[in-house]
Design a protein around this motif. Structure first.
Motif, short mmCIF file in Angstrom:
data_model
loop_
_atom_site.label_atom_id
_atom_site.label_comp_id
_atom_site.label_asym_id
_atom_site.label_seq_id
_atom_site.Cartn_x
_atom_site.Cartn_y
_atom_site.Cartn_z
N MET A 166 0.84 -1.20 0.00
CA MET A 166 0.00 0.00 0.00
C MET A 166 0.88 1.25 0.00
SD MET A 166 -3.17 0.97 2.55
CE MET A 166 -4.28 2.33 2.14
N ALA A 167 0.56 2.18 -0.89
CA ALA A 167 1.26 3.47 -0.98
C ALA A 167 2.77 3.27 -1.11
CB ALA A 167 0.94 4.34 0.23
N GLY A 168 3.18 2.28 -1.92
CA GLY A 168 4.59 2.09 -2.19
C GLY A 168 5.36 1.37 -1.10
N GLU A 169 4.68 0.89 -0.09
CA GLU A 169 5.34 0.17 0.99
C GLU A 169 4.79 -1.25 1.12
OE1 GLU A 169 4.93 2.46 4.56
OE2 GLU A 169 6.70 3.67 4.09
N ASP A 170 5.68 -2.19 1.45
CA ASP A 170 5.29 -3.57 1.66
C ASP A 170 5.25 -3.88 3.15
OD1 ASP A 170 6.92 -5.20 -1.18
OD2 ASP A 170 5.14 -3.94 -1.04
N GLU A 171 4.18 -4.51 3.59
CA GLU A 171 4.06 -4.96 4.96
C GLU A 171 3.90 -6.48 4.93
OE1 GLU A 171 2.06 -2.97 8.68
OE2 GLU A 171 0.53 -3.93 7.45
N ARG A 172 4.91 -7.18 5.42
CA ARG A 172 4.91 -8.63 5.37
C ARG A 172 4.52 -9.19 6.74
NH1 ARG A 172 7.44 -11.95 1.81
NH2 ARG A 172 8.64 -10.17 1.02
N THR A 173 3.54 -10.07 6.74
CA THR A 173 3.04 -10.65 7.98
C THR A 173 3.09 -12.18 7.90
OG1 THR A 173 1.52 -8.80 8.31
CG2 THR A 173 1.07 -10.81 9.55
N ARG A 174 3.65 -12.80 8.91
CA ARG A 174 3.62 -14.25 9.00
C ARG A 174 2.20 -14.71 9.30
NH1 ARG A 174 7.74 -17.07 6.72
NH2 ARG A 174 9.75 -16.13 7.24
N VAL A 175 1.71 -15.63 8.51
CA VAL A 175 0.35 -16.14 8.68
C VAL A 175 0.38 -17.67 8.62
CG1 VAL A 175 -0.70 -14.09 7.65
CG2 VAL A 175 -0.17 -16.07 6.20
N ARG A 176 -0.69 -18.28 9.08
CA ARG A 176 -0.90 -19.72 8.90
C ARG A 176 -1.89 -19.88 7.75
NH1 ARG A 176 -3.61 -22.16 12.79
NH2 ARG A 176 -4.43 -20.22 13.66
N ALA A 177 -1.58 -20.69 6.78
CA ALA A 177 -2.43 -20.87 5.61
C ALA A 177 -2.58 -22.34 5.28
CB ALA A 177 -1.87 -20.09 4.41
N ALA A 178 -3.70 -22.68 4.63
CA ALA A 178 -3.95 -24.08 4.29
C ALA A 178 -4.90 -24.17 3.11
CB ALA A 178 -4.54 -24.82 5.49
N LEU A 179 -4.78 -25.26 2.37
CA LEU A 179 -5.79 -25.62 1.38
C LEU A 179 -7.02 -26.14 2.12
CD1 LEU A 179 -3.51 -27.53 -1.13
CD2 LEU A 179 -4.62 -25.33 -1.57
N PRO A 180 -8.21 -26.03 1.53
CA PRO A 180 -9.42 -26.51 2.21
C PRO A 180 -9.33 -27.97 2.67
CG PRO A 180 -10.03 -25.20 0.32
CD PRO A 180 -8.55 -25.36 0.24
N THR A 181 -8.68 -28.81 1.89
CA THR A 181 -8.60 -30.23 2.24
C THR A 181 -7.68 -30.49 3.43
OG1 THR A 181 -6.86 -30.45 0.55
CG2 THR A 181 -9.11 -31.05 -0.08
N ALA A 182 -6.86 -29.50 3.79
CA ALA A 182 -5.92 -29.68 4.91
C ALA A 182 -6.45 -29.09 6.21
CB ALA A 182 -4.58 -29.04 4.56
N VAL A 183 -7.62 -28.48 6.17
CA VAL A 183 -8.18 -27.84 7.38
C VAL A 183 -8.68 -28.91 8.34
CG1 VAL A 183 -9.96 -26.29 8.25
CG2 VAL A 183 -8.78 -25.75 6.10
N ARG A 184 -8.40 -28.69 9.62
CA ARG A 184 -8.84 -29.62 10.65
C ARG A 184 -9.52 -28.84 11.78
NH1 ARG A 184 -7.81 -32.17 6.95
NH2 ARG A 184 -6.41 -33.95 6.69
N GLY A 185 -10.45 -29.49 12.46
CA GLY A 185 -11.09 -28.89 13.62
C GLY A 185 -12.21 -27.93 13.26
N THR A 186 -12.73 -27.25 14.28
CA THR A 186 -13.83 -26.31 14.09
C THR A 186 -13.39 -24.89 14.41
OG1 THR A 186 -14.62 -26.65 16.36
CG2 THR A 186 -15.57 -28.06 14.64
N PHE A 187 -14.20 -23.94 13.93
CA PHE A 187 -13.91 -22.52 14.13
C PHE A 187 -15.11 -21.83 14.77
CE2 PHE A 187 -11.47 -23.99 10.51
CZ PHE A 187 -10.19 -23.56 10.83
N ASP A 188 -14.81 -20.81 15.56
CA ASP A 188 -15.88 -20.01 16.14
C ASP A 188 -16.45 -19.03 15.12
OD1 ASP A 188 -15.48 -21.12 18.81
OD2 ASP A 188 -13.64 -19.92 18.86
N ILE A 189 -15.55 -18.45 14.31
CA ILE A 189 -15.97 -17.48 13.31
C ILE A 189 -15.24 -17.78 12.00
CG2 ILE A 189 -16.11 -15.03 12.68
CD1 ILE A 189 -15.88 -14.38 15.69
N VAL A 190 -15.99 -17.86 10.91
CA VAL A 190 -15.41 -18.02 9.58
C VAL A 190 -15.78 -16.79 8.76
CG1 VAL A 190 -15.35 -19.37 7.46
CG2 VAL A 190 -15.54 -20.53 9.67
#
Length: 367
Positions: free
Chosen positions: A72-96
């Motif tokens: 944004m506005a010529g600057e990069d902000e890199r954030t570590r996240v956890r990511a997965a394909l739908p087939t790799a998701v496990r468990g339940t979530f409170d909010i999707v």
């Protein structure tokens, strides 16, 4: 581009996050593209328990390997996240947070439902009127509506470009003020200013109405910010919005005003009402241009860059279908929808003649 901030720690871990989490809810963002990517990265950066889910393996791998970059506005902000394909998701979530294109809603819901518990909530961050369909599939008590009013684009695996900051509006389908909507608002507020409201479908339909204007920007291959200022086509824009507002009213929805959009003048057919509607369109053009480096809309990018169908069937198409069901004529929206189908199939070029054809159709309607 100038790197602004990089988060240490593994893609699957919690280390390196800001310790500003507002809730203990276990969250997923389903669809980590333009909208979901911004929301998910902002939540992860704030220390929330969030998993980003996407069907594009290259995107998931890039996010896990190197983090998610928001440019944004010529600057990069890199954030570590956890990511997965739908087939790799496990468990339940409170909010999707559901952020897939409208045409993929059912497939996403089929994948999400096994990961819901009795008190889970699915929040639609989508274009179109998807909330009623979601409610039919998983129950109204597990469905929350949202209007997304910020600009961003998926650029490449692991990279989202953000433009206008905008706002978010969230609410229960039945208009109640509940503790969980405040939790959802707080989570979304990590990415931009967020509000709760008691007429969420009025806000969702407001974006639908405004979306008819946005669609005109992909009928020609021109700078969308400049095109919106061209008053020659304000009568076309005003009629597109008027038809949509009338359909919403027939559906029992009071279209809300938000940002620079006010539906009221579009229902006033007097000369004064016409000029008031044009002034609203001018304000929308100014609002879209302010602080916005994005000169093409998502409609244009889907056709020209991503080489895929747009969401027009779920916005303009939904307006036409609802109009048919309620007996409300929508001739200009129908014509625009037909034009899009022909552009998407390669039988009609993006050209000024498309807007001129809408203008001629409007003149015929007025006779």
């Amino acid at each position: 581009m100038h790197p602004r901030r990089s988060r240490p720690g593994g893609a699957g871990g919690q280390s390196g996050r800001d310790k500003t989490a507002v809730t203990a809810a276990r969250c997923a963002v389903w669809g980590a593209g333009a909208i979901g990517g911004v929301v998910g990265a902002s939540m992860a950066r704030a220390g929330e328990d969030v998993l980003l889910v996407d069907v594009v393996a290259e995107h998931v791998n890039a996010m896990n390997d190197s983090g998610l970059v928001i440019r944004m506005a010529g600057e990069d902000e890199r954030t570590r996240v956890r990511a997965a394909l739908p087939t790799a998701v496990r468990g339940t979530f409170d909010i999707v947070f559901l952020a897939v294109k409208s045409q993929y809603t059912q497939a996403a819901l089929d994948a999400i439902e096994p990961h819901l518990h009795a008190r889970s909530a699915v929040v639609s961050l989508q274009n179109g009127v998807n909330e009623p369909h979601i409610a039919r599939c998983i129950g109204a008590e597990r469905t929350i509506g949202c209007l997304v009013d910020f600009s961003s684009d998926y650029q490449a695996p692991g990279l989202i470009a953000r433009a206008r900051a905008g706002n978010l509006f969230v609410g229960e389908l039945d208009g109640r003020a509940t503790p969980r909507t405040e939790v959802v608002r707080s989570l979304l507020a990590h990415s931009t200013t967020a509000y709760t409201c008691q007429n969420i479908m009025g806000f969702v339909w407001a974006k639908m109405c405004k979306g008819t204007i946005d669609a005109t920007t992909a009928l020609v291959d021109e700078n969308a910010l400049e095109l919106r200022f061209n008053r020659k086509y304000h009568p076309v824009r005003a009629q597109l919005v008027r038809e949509a507002v009338e359909v919403a009213a027939a559906e029992g929805v009071q279209v809300a005003a938000f940002a620079h959009f006010d539906p009221a003048p579009f229902l006033d057919r007097s000369p004064a009402g016409r000029e008031a509607a044009f002034l609203v369109l001018d304000e929308i053009a100014r609002g879209q241009a302010e602080g916005n480096s994005k000169i093409r809309t998502g409609y244009w990018r889907d056709i020209v860059v991503r080489k895929r169908k747009t969401e027009i069937e779920y916005i303009t198409g939904e307006i036409v279908r609802c109009g048919e069901r309620r007996g409300v004529p929508t001739p200009l929206n129908r014509l625009q929808w037909t034009m899009f189908e022909e552009i998407e199939s390669g039988t009609r070029p993006m050209q000024w003649a498309n807007l001129d054809q809408l203008d001629a159709a409007l003149a015929a309607i007025a006779q």
